[in-house]
Each structure stands twice: as structure tokens, then as C-alpha cells.
Write a protein that holds these residues in place. Structure first.
Motif, short mmCIF file in Angstrom:
data_model
loop_
_atom_site.label_atom_id
_atom_site.label_comp_id
_atom_site.label_asym_id
_atom_site.label_seq_id
_atom_site.Cartn_x
_atom_site.Cartn_y
_atom_site.Cartn_z
N ASP A 166 39.40 50.23 48.00
CA ASP A 166 40.56 49.37 48.22
C ASP A 166 40.11 47.95 48.53
OD1 ASP A 166 42.29 51.53 47.91
OD2 ASP A 166 42.14 52.07 50.03
N ARG A 167 40.84 46.98 48.01
CA ARG A 167 40.49 45.57 48.23
C ARG A 167 40.80 45.17 49.67
NH1 ARG A 167 39.85 41.14 44.84
NH2 ARG A 167 40.41 42.43 43.02
N ARG A 187 35.42 45.22 49.25
CA ARG A 187 36.25 46.41 49.07
C ARG A 187 35.75 47.50 50.01
NH1 ARG A 187 39.60 46.89 44.67
NH2 ARG A 187 39.59 45.14 43.21
#
Length: 738
Positions: free
Chosen positions: A496-497, A506
Motif C-alpha cells: 500500500d502506498r 510503500r
């Protein structure tokens, strides 16, 4: 013979007509079918207004002077615009530097502070107006076309029309002296705007009964009543008070100069970094839109709550809204019944080279319909037509500066105000400042200077994409630079960023790794991917996290099915599994009497009926319902490829000019009448091009029976009957093919 716009256009050679069609593109779209049609279009107020809107301040000043002076020579123009004016009357405003109303958006400027135009500047401006066909040269004088005079208004340069009985200069001076000093302040108020409000302006006034300054001015004919409430300052009086000047302030023949450029290397380097940040931010936005699937508002646009959530990892404030509207204008996101999603264009954009990605952003920025400084989530709401024009104008103005030139917003506004004196530049100053802020976000300007990205067409040196990442013990991955498209897509799936930017961060989580396993990745594949792309050893914490996710994954299985087939006879079920339709429908046995099909219910029903069965359709409650009508795609194009009405078949001005010049024509009505009388005497068939009552141009093959009273009575070839054609509407005559 009086010179007309139609005669001038008919006498143009190919080069002159090409210049006219280039300077006034509205004359070429749609392509005129004759020179007469082109002349009629050029003489409309809409076309002339568009031509005047394209003039800069100096050219507009010249055309106003021509309108004010009437049919005058270039020398007369020079005496008012170039040569020093005559001395004004003592105490008149012409002696004082006045504030500028003619240069919107600029500070008052005196003649000594600007470079005054030269005679060459005047000649160039007149030549440009002639090329535009707004001014017609005739026997040493300049004639303004009628539509231009209407557009410019009744009092160009603030001068009243010529008086019926004008006073001489000597008479004006005598009457001013006789009226006394109290009259001069009244006249000065009307010196640059000739009309004023005076109650009972037409009351009888004589020299004996006049007491007030206005009565004295009326009695001495220094003011003239127009109606019972309005007076006007006669033209000759105004010119004398001005000292012969047509305008209150001078206008330069060139825009305010750009400052000296700085070395461009530092500016371009910073701009390149900003461009990479913009590409990274757009990639983050597309990823967020794909994950969130924002809702589409019934009135158009994107739900503000979803938009704010999507922009959390992209940018803050106005920059975030810019990326959102930019994604929509570039076609990277679009809305359907399910909400907003990335498009196939976005998929291609992600695979492009960095330079191609940024060029797409620059083109999309110019196409944004929303007004700069007023961006929001209303992506599909109607927007003013000027929004794109301001962005295009700012970009064009920046292109006139050298790379590295300092960019001051007020200077850019002043240059645009000089370039477009008829535009509402002062009112649009906040919009122009907001546009320049958008330029900083995209890298068109950097470090307050103009960058090469303003007009670059080739890659200025975008960095190479990286094929490795840095895995950290805190379960994060850092991209040391732009990643290859494949690596970036895999990393977006696995983690996930947490931040945007070229060196984005990330984080690997249970949900992100589970997301990868859901689409078919295995634990071994994830470990191998880490090993192949990590610049260091894979942290032990990541391996432990992956083992936890793999252990819990797949305990419950869910399979997709387009339709469910319930079969009462197990033998019939086995027959269906062995039939040719089994592969087409994707049949799979899920229970002794139940099959799952990958096809939609209507397709399964059709295939079963082809096998000789009589299936029924049931809804989700098990009730029988009628088979729905087969779906149909919505038509989006014209049947048979028919071109849209008004399609311009001549995209090149030179080709259109050559086509129009090749049409047979004539210079005056006597030539036309001679051709018609000769055709009548010879009883020969001729082809005439003429304009109907509805304005359409047609070509008919006719035989002339009689010519009288400005019309000809003729018969059409092929049994077309008798027709009456007005001679002034005929634009071309040629011999008909036998």
C-alpha cells in the motif's frame, strides 16, 4: 468605382488570400464555395469582431485612429500617432500625464517611460490590417470596412462625429477667450468622452442671457445639444483641447520586455524534478481511484468525500484538485454506472515512457474545462469557454521568453493585456495568477523561472527507470527513482502506498499481501519477487508476515458462475457435460443435479434450445420469468460513415486559396452583364454560381432568355423550368460543358 470588400477579395492573388485565410480561420471553416460567399462571411460583424480580438494594443490603437479620422492617409495617421502633437491649450488636461484606460491591467505610464512607436511600426500595423481585410487601401487613403466601424462603436477614441458646421481653430480660440476661464473646466470633463448629461440641454440660450459655464459653452457653440438630456463636445473643439492627440496615453508597439534570462541549467533541472513528481502523483491518483471506485454524482462529477479520500496520498489543497481534473480531461479516469474508474487510456499511459507520460499531462492540462483557481469535484459541470483560452494564452506567453527567464505574474498579465486589449484581462488577473501556479505544479516554471518544458517536443533528459527497490525492516519498500511499468504494477499490488513522490514509500501489510494472493500469486512467487528486485537482503519480518498470510489464505473458496443449471435427470446431466455446448458454456458439475455455467443466462438458454431441450428461466427466488430481450450496444457513430455537416474539406489555407482563385470570376458588374448579354445573343448554355434567398450557394446550367432590371430570366438545362436570378447574386460565370 468605390472600393468594396468583395472587390478586394476578388482581386487578391493566391498569396494574399492565403494570408487572409490564415489570419482569419473562421473564413475557411467551413470552406466557402465561392469568393462571393467568402466576402459575405468576411463582412459580418461576428467575423470582424474575431479579427479585431486578435489585434495587439498598437494595432488596435491604429484601427481606432482610422475609425476616428475617417478615410485618411497614412501620413495623417502618422501626424496623430507618431509625430509630436501641437501644443495644447494652457490649463488643459492634455498638458498633464493622464491615467491609462486604454491599457487594462497596467500601471499609468507616461510617454517618456515607454518607447514610442516609429513610422515603421505604423506601416507594419497598417499592412497587417490590410492583410486582415479590415482596412482597405484606396487611392492613397485607408478605408475601414463597415462592420468594423459598427463593432468599434460610434465614438472611437472618444471623438464625436464630424459637426455639420465645424468651427475653425481660430474661431474656437476666439470663443474660448470670449466665454471666459470658467468654461474650460466644463469642456475638459468631456475632452476624452464627448457626451455628458445636462438637464434641458435644448433650452434657448443666448450670449446675453447665458450666466453659467454650461450656458456660455452652449451659446458659443463649444457644446452641442444632442437631445433634451445630452450634450456633446464637438470633434474640432475636442481635438484642439487635446493638442491634436487622438488618445490620452501613448501605447508602445511591443509588449513589456522580459527581464534578462538566468542560466537555464538550474531551472531546467528543478523543472524536470517537478515533472517527475507530477507523473508520480498522477500514478498515485489512478491507483487510489481504482481502489476506492469513487461514486459519480447525479449532477455530474465525483463525490467530494471519495475525492478527498483519493487525494490523501496524492497532493494537498489546490494541487490535488488539479490532478483530479487533469486526470478527467486527459481521459485517464471516466465514470460509468459503477462510478469513476481508470480507463484503457490510463492503462496505456502507465506503460508509456516517462516523457510520453508528461506530454500527455501537458496536453490534458490545456484541455481542462474548469477555470483556474476554481477547481473542485464537479468534473462534468458546464464550464466557461474562456478557461482553456487563459491556459493556452499563458503557455503561449511563456513560450516567448528564453529558458531561465524570471517569471513575474504581474509582468505576464501586463504582456497579455498588451497582446489582447479587447479581452477582460484586469478582471481575469486572479485567474491568470492561478494559471501560473498550475504551471509551477507541472514543471512549466521552476524556481520562478521559465523552463524548457514549456515548448519541448523531445525528451529533455528524463531519468532511466529503475528495476530494483529497497526493502526495509519496518515492512516498507522505497523506490530509489521511477520504476519500470511492470515493477511499479507489481509493487502497487503487493504494498500500500504511504507517500507520493519519485522516491515513494510503500508498506507491506496483511491486506496488501492477501490482495496479491487473491489474484493468483503464491507465497513462493512473492518470496522470489522480493529476492529478484531487492537491493539488499529480504528482512526477516517480511518473511514472517508472508507466512502468516499464506497460512490463513484459501480456507474458504468462492467460484464465479454466470448461470446455474438445475437438471432433474442425472443421466441428462452427464449428457450435457459430454455435449459440444459444455465447452462453450463453461459447464462444471457442482452437485449431482446442478451444473455451473460461465455464460450469462440468456446465452445458456439459447444453447440448450439448440440441443433440442426446453429449458425455463428462473429468478433469484426460483420463480419462472420471461427471457429478457437480447442486449444491444448504443450507437455512437454515423451510419455508413457519413461525415458530419459542415466538415471542412480544405484544411490548408493555401490549398483553399488556390481552389477559390481558380474559379472564373469578374471584377465589376459591367463585365458580368457583358458576359450575360453575349450568352443571350449566342443562345449558348452557361454555368452560373449564385446565392439563393436562404444564403446557400448553388451552380446551375442555364440559357439566358432576357436580362433587365437587375435580374435575368433563364431556363435550366434538363427541364428545370424557368428561373429568375438577380444579377448581383451571381458570383461566377463559365461556359457549360456540351
Amino acid at each position: 468605382m468605390t472600393l468594396t470588400l468583395a472587390s478586394v477579395i476578388r482581386s487578391m492573388d493566391t498569396d494574399a488570400m492565403t494570408r487572409l485565410l490564415t489570419l482569419r480561420p473562421d473564413l475557411a471553416s467551413p470552406a466557402p464555395r465561392s469568393l462571393t460567399e467568402m466576402a459575405e462571411r468576411a463582412s459580418t460583424q461576428a467575423s470582424v469582431r474575431a479579427a479585431l480580438d486578435g489585434l495587439d494594443s498598437w494595432q488596435y490603437r491604429v484601427v481606432l485612429a482610422i475609425a476616428a479620422l475617417g478615410d485618411d492617409s497614412v501620413e495623417d495617421l502618422a501626424s496623430h500617432l507618431i509625430d509630436p502633437p501641437i501644443a495644447p491649450l494652457p490649463g488643459s488636461d492634455a498638458e498633464q500625464p493622464a491615467s491609462s484606460d486604454d491599457q487594462p491591467g497596467t500601471e499609468p505610464t507616461s510617454a517618456a517611460e515607454i518607447s514610442l512607436p516609429t513610422r515603421q511600426d505604423l506601416d507594419d500595423a497598417v499592412a497587417h490590417l490590410v492583410d486582415l481585410a479590415v482596412v482597405l487601401p484606396e487611392e492613397g487613403s485607408l478605408h475601414l470596412v463597415g462592420a468594423a466601424a459598427t463593432v468599434l462603436g460610434p465614438n472611437p477614441s472618444g471623438l464625436a462625429p464630424v459637426s455639420a458646421q465645424p468651427l475653425t481653430k481660430a474661431e474656437i480660440r476666439e470663443r474660448l477667450e470670449a466665454a471666459g476661464p470658467t468654461v474650460l473646466p466644463v469642456l475638459r470633463r468631456l475632452m476624452w468622452t464627448p457626451s455628458g448629461h445636462v438637464p434641458h440641454a435644448r433650452r434657448p440660450v443666448s450670449l446675453e442671457t447665458a450666466t453659467s459655464p454650461i450656458d456660455l459653452a452652449l451659446a458659443h457653440r463649444l457644446l452641442r445639444p444632442v437631445d433634451n438630456e445630452t450634450v456633446v463636445l464637438p470633434r474640432e473643439v475636442s481635438l484642439l483641447l487635446r493638442g491634436g492627440r487622438l488618445f490620452e496615453t501613448p501605447v508602445p508597439a511591443a509588449p513589456p520586455a522580459w527581464p534578462a534570462p538566468r542560466p537555464a541549467a538550474r531551472t531546467n533541472s528543478a523543472a524536470l524534478g517537478t515533472a517527475l513528481e507530477a507523473i508520480s502523483a498522477m500514478s498515485a491518483l489512478l491507483e487510489a481511484v481504482e481502489t476506492i471506485n469513487p461514486a459519480r454524482l447525479s449532477s455530474g462529477g465525483i463525490a467530494k468525500r471519495d475525492a478527498t479520500r483519493a487525494l490523501t496520498r496524492v497532493a494537498r489543497g489546490d494541487a490535488g484538485w488539479l490532478y483530479l481534473v487533469l486526470a478527467a480531461s486527459a481521459g485517464l479516469i471516466s465514470a460509468d454506472g459503477r462510478g469513476w474508474l481508470p480507463t484503457t487510456t490510463a492503462d496505456k499511459w502507465r506503460q508509456d515512457e516517462l516523457w510520453s507520460q508528461w506530454l500527455a499531462l501537458r496536453a490534458g492540462w490545456l484541455a481542462i474545462p474548469q477555470t483556474p483557481g476554481e477547481l473542485s469535484n464537479t468534473l462534468e459541470a458546464p464550464a466557461p469557454a474562456t478557461a482553456r483560452a487563459w491556459r493556452q494564452q499563458v503557455l503561449s506567453e511563456l513560450a516567448t521568453a528564453e529558458p531561465g527567464t524570471p517569471v513575474d505574474p504581474e509582468l505576464v498579465i501586463a504582456r497579455i493585456a498588451w497582446r489582447h486589449p479587447r479581452w477582460p484581462v484586469p478582471e481575469a488577473a486572479p485567474v491568470l495568477r492561478a494559471t501560473l501556479e498550475e504551471c509551477q505544479i507541472l514543471g512549466l516554471t521552476a524556481l520562478s523561472g521559465r523552463s524548457d518544458l514549456v515548448d519541448a517536443l523531445e525528451d529533455p533528459g528524463m531519468p532511466a527507470r529503475q528495476q530494483a527497490i529497497i526493502l526495509q525492516s519496518d515492512l516498507t519498500a522505497v523506490a530509489p527513482g521511477p520504476l519500470t511499468p511492470g515493477l511499479a504494477a507489481d509493487l502497487a499490488l503487493l504494498a500500500d502506498r504511504e507517500s507520493t513522490g519519485v522516491a515513494g514509500v510503500r508498506r507491506f501489510t496483511h491486506s496488501s499481501l492477501r490482495r496479491a494472493l487473491d489474484v493468483g500469486w503464491t507465497g513462493d512467487r512473492v518470496r522470489q519477487w522480493w529476492h529478484d528486485h531487492s537491493m539488499s537482503e529480504v528482512p526477516q519480518g517480511l518473511l514472517v508476515l508472508l507466512d502468516d498470510v499464506v497460512r490463513d489464505h484459501g480456507r474458504v473458496s468462492v467460484a464465479a458462475a454466470g448461470a446455474i443449471l438445475e437438471v432433474d435427470d442425472p443421466s441428462l446431466l452427464e449428457t450435457l457435460l459430454r455435449s459440444p455446448a459444455a465447452e462453450e458454456l463453461g459447464l462444471r458439475k457442482v452437485a449431482p443435479t446442478v451444473l455451473a455455467a460461465q455464460a450469462d443466462p440468456d446465452v445458456a438458454l439459447a444453447q440448450l434450445r439448440e440441443l433440442g431441450l426446453s429449458p425455463v428461466a428462473r429468478d433469484s427466488h426460483g420463480d419462472i420469468f420471461n427471457t429478457p430481450a437480447p442486449p444491444r450496444a448504443r450507437s455512437t457513430g454515423r451510419a455508413g460513415g457519413t461525415p458530419a455537416p459542415g466538415t471542412n474539406s480544405h484544411s490548408d489555407p493555401k490549398e483553399l486559396a488556390e481552389a477559390l482563385s481558380s474559379l472564373p470570376t469578374f471584377n465589376d458588374s459591367r463585365h458580368l452583364l457583358a458576359m450575360l448579354h453575349r450568352a443571350q445573343a449566342d443562345a449558348s448554355w452557361i454555368e452560373v454560381t449564385w446565392v439563393r434567398d436562404d444564403g446557400t450557394t448553388v451552380a446551375d446550367t442555364i440559357k439566358v432568355m432576357a436580362v433587365a432590371k437587375g435580374a435575368m430570366r433563364c431556363v435550366r438545362r434538363g427541364g428545370g423550368g424557368v428561373v429568375i436570378i438577380p444579377v448581383p447574386r451571381v458570383s461566377a460565370v463559365r461556359a457549360a460543358a456540351q
